[in-house]
Design a protein around this motif. Sequence first.
Motif, PDB file in Angstrom:
ATOM      1  N   CYS A  84       0.834  -1.195   0.000  1.00 28.38           N
ATOM      2  CA  CYS A  84       0.000   0.000   0.000  1.00 28.38           C
ATOM      3  C   CYS A  84       0.875   1.253   0.000  1.00 28.38           C
ATOM      4  O   CYS A  84       1.885   1.323   0.689  1.00 28.38           O
ATOM      5  CB  CYS A  84      -0.933   0.022   1.215  1.00 28.38           C
ATOM      6  SG  CYS A  84      -2.245   1.237   0.969  1.00 28.38           S
ATOM      7  N   ASN A  86      -0.502   4.191   0.660  1.00 24.09           N
ATOM      8  CA  ASN A  86      -1.216   5.186   1.465  1.00 24.09           C
ATOM      9  C   ASN A  86      -0.723   5.203   2.897  1.00 24.09           C
ATOM     10  O   ASN A  86      -0.033   4.288   3.355  1.00 24.09           O
ATOM     11  CB  ASN A  86      -2.723   4.911   1.410  1.00 24.09           C
ATOM     12  CG  ASN A  86      -3.320   5.380   0.109  1.00 24.09           C
ATOM     13  OD1 ASN A  86      -3.104   6.518  -0.309  1.00 24.09           O
ATOM     14  ND2 ASN A  86      -4.059   4.497  -0.554  1.00 24.09           N
ATOM     15  N   CYS A  88      -2.780   5.808   5.786  1.00 23.80           N
ATOM     16  CA  CYS A  88      -3.900   5.841   6.739  1.00 23.80           C
ATOM     17  C   CYS A  88      -3.374   5.498   8.138  1.00 23.80           C
ATOM     18  O   CYS A  88      -2.887   4.386   8.359  1.00 23.80           O
ATOM     19  CB  CYS A  88      -4.963   4.853   6.328  1.00 23.80           C
ATOM     20  SG  CYS A  88      -5.305   4.883   4.555  1.00 23.80           S
ATOM     21  N   TYR A  90      -4.553   4.714  10.872  1.00 24.86           N
ATOM     22  CA  TYR A  90      -5.237   3.710  11.692  1.00 24.86           C
ATOM     23  C   TYR A  90      -5.050   2.292  11.160  1.00 24.86           C
ATOM     24  O   TYR A  90      -5.613   1.352  11.702  1.00 24.86           O
ATOM     25  CB  TYR A  90      -6.753   4.020  11.710  1.00 24.86           C
ATOM     26  CG  TYR A  90      -7.272   4.334  10.330  1.00 24.86           C
ATOM     27  CD1 TYR A  90      -7.587   3.327   9.439  1.00 24.86           C
ATOM     28  CD2 TYR A  90      -7.356   5.653   9.891  1.00 24.86           C
ATOM     29  CE1 TYR A  90      -7.999   3.614   8.149  1.00 24.86           C
ATOM     30  CE2 TYR A  90      -7.780   5.957   8.598  1.00 24.86           C
ATOM     31  CZ  TYR A  90      -8.097   4.930   7.734  1.00 24.86           C
ATOM     32  OH  TYR A  90      -8.484   5.214   6.452  1.00 24.86           O
ATOM     33  N   CYS A  91      -4.272   2.129  10.070  1.00 22.05           N
ATOM     34  CA  CYS A  91      -4.253   0.828   9.386  1.00 22.05           C
ATOM     35  C   CYS A  91      -2.899   0.149   9.482  1.00 22.05           C
ATOM     36  O   CYS A  91      -1.860   0.781   9.299  1.00 22.05           O
ATOM     37  CB  CYS A  91      -4.632   1.015   7.924  1.00 22.05           C
ATOM     38  SG  CYS A  91      -4.530  -0.524   6.979  1.00 22.05           S
ATOM     39  N   PHE A  93      -1.566  -1.804   7.393  1.00 22.80           N
ATOM     40  CA  PHE A  93      -0.881  -1.877   6.092  1.00 22.80           C
ATOM     41  C   PHE A  93      -0.313  -0.522   5.662  1.00 22.80           C
ATOM     42  O   PHE A  93       0.229  -0.395   4.554  1.00 22.80           O
ATOM     43  CB  PHE A  93      -1.839  -2.378   5.006  1.00 22.80           C
ATOM     44  CG  PHE A  93      -2.278  -3.813   5.151  1.00 22.80           C
ATOM     45  CD1 PHE A  93      -1.673  -4.667   6.060  1.00 22.80           C
ATOM     46  CD2 PHE A  93      -3.310  -4.324   4.365  1.00 22.80           C
ATOM     47  CE1 PHE A  93      -2.082  -5.987   6.193  1.00 22.80           C
ATOM     48  CE2 PHE A  93      -3.723  -5.646   4.489  1.00 22.80           C
ATOM     49  CZ  PHE A  93      -3.107  -6.483   5.397  1.00 22.80           C
ATOM     50  N   ASN A  94      -0.495   0.508   6.474  1.00 25.07           N
ATOM     51  CA  ASN A  94       0.062   1.845   6.251  1.00 25.07           C
ATOM     52  C   ASN A  94       1.492   1.748   5.682  1.00 25.07           C
ATOM     53  O   ASN A  94       2.313   1.001   6.190  1.00 25.07           O
ATOM     54  CB  ASN A  94       0.061   2.516   7.640  1.00 25.07           C
ATOM     55  CG  ASN A  94       0.631   3.891   7.675  1.00 25.07           C
ATOM     56  OD1 ASN A  94       1.477   4.245   6.862  1.00 25.07           O
ATOM     57  ND2 ASN A  94       0.181   4.654   8.626  1.00 25.07           N
ATOM     58  N   GLY A 129      -4.598  -3.454  -0.602  1.00 22.26           N
ATOM     59  CA  GLY A 129      -4.256  -2.062  -0.354  1.00 22.26           C
ATOM     60  C   GLY A 129      -4.247  -1.345  -1.705  1.00 22.26           C
ATOM     61  O   GLY A 129      -4.789  -1.853  -2.700  1.00 22.26           O
ATOM     62  N   GLU A 130      -3.633  -0.186  -1.747  1.00 21.34           N
ATOM     63  CA  GLU A 130      -3.547   0.572  -3.003  1.00 21.34           C
ATOM     64  C   GLU A 130      -2.079   0.582  -3.425  1.00 21.34           C
ATOM     65  O   GLU A 130      -1.236   1.123  -2.698  1.00 21.34           O
ATOM     66  CB  GLU A 130      -4.066   2.000  -2.775  1.00 21.34           C
ATOM     67  CG  GLU A 130      -4.116   2.830  -4.036  1.00 21.34           C
ATOM     68  CD  GLU A 130      -5.132   3.968  -3.944  1.00 21.34           C
ATOM     69  OE1 GLU A 130      -5.660   4.217  -2.846  1.00 21.34           O
ATOM     70  OE2 GLU A 130      -5.387   4.612  -4.979  1.00 21.34           O
ATOM     71  N   GLU A 182     -14.390   5.820   5.658  1.00 26.72           N
ATOM     72  CA  GLU A 182     -13.569   5.892   6.888  1.00 26.72           C
ATOM     73  C   GLU A 182     -14.142   6.961   7.815  1.00 26.72           C
ATOM     74  O   GLU A 182     -14.680   6.645   8.848  1.00 26.72           O
ATOM     75  CB  GLU A 182     -12.074   6.156   6.606  1.00 26.72           C
ATOM     76  CG  GLU A 182     -11.474   5.392   5.427  1.00 26.72           C
ATOM     77  CD  GLU A 182     -11.453   3.877   5.587  1.00 26.72           C
ATOM     78  OE1 GLU A 182     -12.110   3.347   6.492  1.00 26.72           O
ATOM     79  OE2 GLU A 182     -10.804   3.213   4.765  1.00 26.72           O
ATOM     80  N   LYS A 198      -5.140   8.298  -1.441  1.00 23.66           N
ATOM     81  CA  LYS A 198      -6.372   8.255  -0.642  1.00 23.66           C
ATOM     82  C   LYS A 198      -6.695   9.598  -0.004  1.00 23.66           C
ATOM     83  O   LYS A 198      -7.778   9.795   0.543  1.00 23.66           O
ATOM     84  CB  LYS A 198      -6.246   7.154   0.426  1.00 23.66           C
ATOM     85  CG  LYS A 198      -7.573   6.797   1.081  1.00 23.66           C
ATOM     86  CD  LYS A 198      -7.473   5.510   1.865  1.00 23.66           C
ATOM     87  CE  LYS A 198      -8.689   5.280   2.734  1.00 23.66           C
ATOM     88  NZ  LYS A 198      -8.578   4.045   3.504  1.00 23.66           N
ATOM     89  N   GLN A 336      -4.045  -6.758   8.653  1.00 22.28           N
ATOM     90  CA  GLN A 336      -4.513  -5.380   8.553  1.00 22.28           C
ATOM     91  C   GLN A 336      -4.997  -4.915   9.927  1.00 22.28           C
ATOM     92  O   GLN A 336      -4.783  -3.797  10.333  1.00 22.28           O
ATOM     93  CB  GLN A 336      -5.630  -5.243   7.519  1.00 22.28           C
ATOM     94  CG  GLN A 336      -5.949  -3.781   7.269  1.00 22.28           C
ATOM     95  CD  GLN A 336      -7.112  -3.582   6.334  1.00 22.28           C
ATOM     96  OE1 GLN A 336      -8.022  -4.397   6.288  1.00 22.28           O
ATOM     97  NE2 GLN A 336      -7.086  -2.496   5.597  1.00 22.28           N
TER      98      GLN A 336
HETATM   99  S1  SF4 Z   1      -4.744  -0.882   3.084  1.00 26.75           S
HETATM  100 FE1  SF4 Z   1      -6.418   0.620   2.867  1.00 26.75          FE
HETATM  101  S2  SF4 Z   1      -6.729   1.421   4.924  1.00 26.75           S
HETATM  102 FE2  SF4 Z   1      -4.730   0.405   4.921  1.00 26.75          FE
HETATM  103  S3  SF4 Z   1      -3.188   1.992   4.499  1.00 26.75           S
HETATM  104 FE3  SF4 Z   1      -3.790   1.079   2.535  1.00 26.75          FE
HETATM  105  S4  SF4 Z   1      -5.498   2.325   1.753  1.00 26.75           S
HETATM  106 FE4  SF4 Z   1      -5.236   2.787   3.937  1.00 26.75          FE
END
Ligand code: SF4
Length: 374
Positions: A84, A86, A88, A90-91, A93-94, A129-130, A182, A198, A336
């Motif tokens: 990922c 991104n 985020c 709270y995640c 996978f940040n 993830g992205e 979210e 995101k 995650q």
């Molecule tokens: S998996 Fe989703 S929630 Fe987690 S960091 Fe990546 S985009 Fe954000």
Amino acid sequence: MTFLNEFNQWTPERVQQLIDAAGPAQVEQALANEHLRLMDLAALLSPAAEGYLEQLAQRAHRLTQQRFGKTIQLYAPLYLSNLCCNSCLYCGFNADNQMERRTLSLDEVEAEARILHERGFRHIQLLTGEAPGAVENAYLAAAVQKIRPFFSSISIEVYPMDECGYAQMVAAGVDNLTVYQETYERSLYDELHPYGPKRDFDWRLNAAERGGSAGLRSIGIGALLGLSDWRKEGFYVGLHARYLAKHFWRSRINISFPRLRPADGGFKPLAPVSDAALVQLICVMRLLMPDSALVLSTRESASLRDHLLPLGITQISAGSSTSPGGYGQQAESSQQFAIDDDRDAEEICSMLRAQGYDPVFKDWDRAFLDNSNR
Ligand code: SF4
């Protein structure tokens, strides 16, 4: 008018005022109305409705049984990748979290899918993830085609796509899209997503609409509970659900209630949501959207999930792993988030039957769609 236009008319201050203005008279009026107006939604989410939880629960229970009978649909998540870009906060996978990253090969996807199929699942949810360049639409479409023979319903919970991307998913065999906003509080959203694609709040907000336009049979939304005030988030989820139901009346609208769980990175809920608040929120959503699927994942404890079922929940996950390749390997790698209900599908089915529910593994087949197009 797009949902973004409607959403922009409802500033957090305006929503808060509506919630604050509700007293017992507004709550009783809302409970007496067959169809909820937005002011009823605010009243039932307000602190004034806390004294009416019993009535709320009874009405939610009755409505659910009228519309769905005593059935609970089961599904399983399958994580394809934890890559990922991104941030985020709270995640697990940040992108900033140091962890082993992997994307399943198509053969590995099939191996995981076979395990879930053998466990009885026919509804599956694919998550990633992205990660542009590593996890693209073509990969997802290929994964969907690979597992299509095993499942009657394939859902995706991935990065937001444009309408062509969603149409590509539909053509591959996806029938269900889930995309959580979210938090609907724009300023908080900016803080929680410091970098990465995101960060684009509006693009995400309109994703469900693009999915509806692309012909997805069902569209799931929700707020990650614990980020912001749950009453306001509940109002926005309700506003969003109503909009989608009105504009995409051929699609079923699903509402989920993901509550923040511990994850790698140690993020703590900013606005914790109590069990009583979760009950109130679920009941209100049932009254607002009598025909919507209400979804509860293994984020919640076994005992709480058992008790929430009669209030309106119609779909639950079971025996879940939240890491890529997690079903085929013994030890979980990076997840995650931590799950709380670790019962397998058989145990969940026994619990459901003990409560008088029929566990449903399949309630949809692509053939319905093919026939309706003839
Ligand atoms: S998996 Fe989703 S929630 Fe987690 S960091 Fe990546 S985009 Fe954000």
